[in-house]
Design an enzyme around this catalytic site. Structure first.
Site, mmCIF file in Angstrom:
data_model
loop_
_atom_site.group_PDB
_atom_site.id
_atom_site.type_symbol
_atom_site.label_atom_id
_atom_site.label_comp_id
_atom_site.label_asym_id
_atom_site.label_seq_id
_atom_site.Cartn_x
_atom_site.Cartn_y
_atom_site.Cartn_z
ATOM 1 C CE LYS A 182 -2.362 -0.377 3.789
ATOM 2 N NZ LYS A 182 -1.884 -1.624 4.401
ATOM 3 N NE ARG A 240 6.282 -0.357 10.344
ATOM 4 C CZ ARG A 240 5.114 -0.314 9.736
ATOM 5 N NH1 ARG A 240 5.005 0.284 8.562
ATOM 6 N NH2 ARG A 240 4.056 -0.865 10.274
ATOM 7 N NE ARG A 294 7.303 -2.848 6.247
ATOM 8 C CZ ARG A 294 6.002 -2.612 6.342
ATOM 9 N NH1 ARG A 294 5.287 -2.326 5.266
ATOM 10 N NH2 ARG A 294 5.414 -2.648 7.514
ATOM 11 N NE ARG A 334 1.977 -4.501 11.621
ATOM 12 C CZ ARG A 334 3.038 -4.299 10.847
ATOM 13 N NH1 ARG A 334 4.192 -4.865 11.152
ATOM 14 N NH2 ARG A 334 2.959 -3.539 9.792
ATOM 15 N NE ARG A 343 -4.600 -1.382 10.136
ATOM 16 C CZ ARG A 343 -3.481 -0.693 9.899
ATOM 17 N NH1 ARG A 343 -3.502 0.369 9.118
ATOM 18 N NH2 ARG A 343 -2.328 -1.063 10.442
HETATM 19 P P1 AMP Z 1 0.586 0.523 9.570
HETATM 20 O O1 AMP Z 1 1.820 1.319 9.348
HETATM 21 O O2 AMP Z 1 -0.578 0.994 8.772
HETATM 22 O O3 AMP Z 1 0.819 -0.953 9.438
HETATM 23 O O4 AMP Z 1 0.149 0.768 11.110
HETATM 24 C C1 AMP Z 1 1.015 0.462 12.170
HETATM 25 C C2 AMP Z 1 0.209 0.381 13.460
HETATM 26 O O5 AMP Z 1 -0.434 1.623 13.713
HETATM 27 C C3 AMP Z 1 -0.908 -0.643 13.438
HETATM 28 O O6 AMP Z 1 -0.461 -1.940 13.761
HETATM 29 C C4 AMP Z 1 -1.831 -0.083 14.481
HETATM 30 O O7 AMP Z 1 -1.353 -0.339 15.773
HETATM 31 C C5 AMP Z 1 -1.722 1.408 14.240
HETATM 32 N N1 AMP Z 1 -2.710 1.893 13.272
HETATM 33 C C6 AMP Z 1 -2.479 2.360 12.018
HETATM 34 N N2 AMP Z 1 -3.615 2.724 11.407
HETATM 35 C C7 AMP Z 1 -4.598 2.462 12.272
HETATM 36 C C8 AMP Z 1 -6.020 2.598 12.224
HETATM 37 N N3 AMP Z 1 -6.671 3.067 11.154
HETATM 38 N N4 AMP Z 1 -6.754 2.235 13.323
HETATM 39 C C9 AMP Z 1 -6.149 1.766 14.425
HETATM 40 N N5 AMP Z 1 -4.825 1.589 14.530
HETATM 41 C C10 AMP Z 1 -4.035 1.947 13.464
#
Ligand code: AMP
Length: 361
Positions: A13, A160, A127, A171, A88
């Protein structure tokens, strides 16, 4: 163009979003990036979000929705945006629709980048991200020229914090459980497009562009674009673009229910006709059915009457008992009568007369 980019962690994404930014000159709004920035800056919001993020859990809707509302109000988001990592869950998707409706800026499409679980695991564990410029590499599929150094700026490449296997598994499970309903939500409302996110990044990018071009032209559908490396775009219904297209989209969205209503109406009519058709014979049958039991009742009544007669017949002998009693008394009388002459006869034989005693003169 207002786009929601959907896909599991590691589906690409972020990579695709960056290319769309260059192409459409609209900002990529990543809730993950916003949250990581808040954590890094040690803001109150960041401190609240950190624990959930470290555990691979979702941060509360309240925090994320507040953050998105603020971000969408900024000037660069007025021409459009690419939402990455948001919504999400179903509640976030519904809240987003409400927010955008208030702003008079409905969503154009939700683009799902579809990738198998095994591929996602490999991508996430491999990654690496540049600390300085944010460039993303993968030690398996897109390695940097020099280990741990960014090809572009020479910055440090870091894994990360939440890209370890345990957190990744979590996740992915959270994504599966919470985000699948979001995909269904956009599919149901006719706004979902899907692209297979496996193969060359450029092929996937081309497939996405074909979808977005079709949406921009207001086409109801576009042919699926299958590039090398299985980067295939599966285009479903055309989403709306702007108010005019929304107006066009609404009837399209209503068509299905209308069609359903028609079939439902037909079914109802058919259902009504059927019972009506059935009712007549049923109405005829019912009286017949009633007559039968009625006919059966008569014999029962007859039986009852017969039983009564029998009972009465049994009682009659009882009624005859009275004459028997009479007979008995008459028999007694007869025997008494017989006895009386017998006494008289005996008295006559003895010469006994009944006399009134004479009074002395
Ligand atoms: P990402 O970089 O999108 O994988 O997000 C990393 C982490 O941020 C996720 O595992 C969640 O803990 C938090 N997070 C990101 N976007 C959301 C969302 N829309 N709602 C809730 N938690 C989020």
């Amino acid at each position: 163009m207002r786009i929601v980019l959907l896909g599991a962690p590691g589906s690409g994404k972020g990579t695709q979003a960056k290319q769309l930014v260059d192409q459409y000159h609209i900002p990529q709004i990543s809730t993950g990036d916003l949250l990581r920035a808040a954590v890094a800056a040690d803001t109150p919001l960041g401190r609240m979000a950190k624990a959930a993020m470290d555990a691979g859990q979702l941060v509360s809707d309240e925090i994320v929705l507040g953050m998105i509302r603020e971000r969408l109000a900024e000037s660069d988001a007025q021409r459009g945006f690419i939402l990455d990592g948001f919504p999400r869950n179903l509640s976030q998707a519904e809240s987003l629709d409400g927010m955008l409706q208030d702003l008079g800026q409905p969503l154009d499409l939700a683009l799902l980048i579809d990738v198998d679980f095994d591929v996602l695991m490999q991508r996430l564990t491999g990654r690496r991200t540049c600390e300085s410029c944010g460039a993303v590499y993968n030690v398996y599929s897109n390695p940097p020229k020099f280990d741990d150094r960014c090809d572009l700026c020479g910055g440090n490449l870091r894994r990360r914090a939440d890209d370890n296997e345990e957190t990744i598994g979590n996740r992915l499970r959270v994504y599966e459980a919470q985000t699948t309903p979001v995909v269904d939500y956009y599919r149901r409302s006719g706004r979902l497009r899907t692209v297979q996110g496996v193969g060359e990044i450029s092929d996937i990018q081309r497939a996405i562009r074909r979808i977005l071009d079709a949406v921009g032209r207001g086409e109801a559908s576009a042919p699926a674009g299958a590039g090398e490396g299985a980067a295939a775009a599966v285009v479903a219904r055309r989403p709306a673009g702007g108010e005019e297209a929304t107006a066009r989209k609404k009837p399209a969205a209503k068509k299905k229910p209308a069609a359903k209503k028609k079939t439902a109406a037909k079914k109802k009519a058919a259902a009504k006709k059927k019972p009506a058709a059935k009712k007549k014979p049923a109405a005829k049958k019912k009286p017949a059915a009633k007559k039968k039991p009625a006919a059966k009742k008569k014999p029962a009544a007859k039986k009852k009457a017969a039983a009564k007669k029998k009972a009465a017949a049994k009682k009659k002998p009882a009624a005859k008992k009275k004459p028997l009693a009479k007979k008995k008394s008459s028999a007694r009388k007869k025997s008494a009568a017989k006895k009386a002459p017998a006494r008289r006869k005996t008295a006559a034989k003895k010469g006994v007369r009944r006399r009134t005693p004479r009074r002395p003169k």
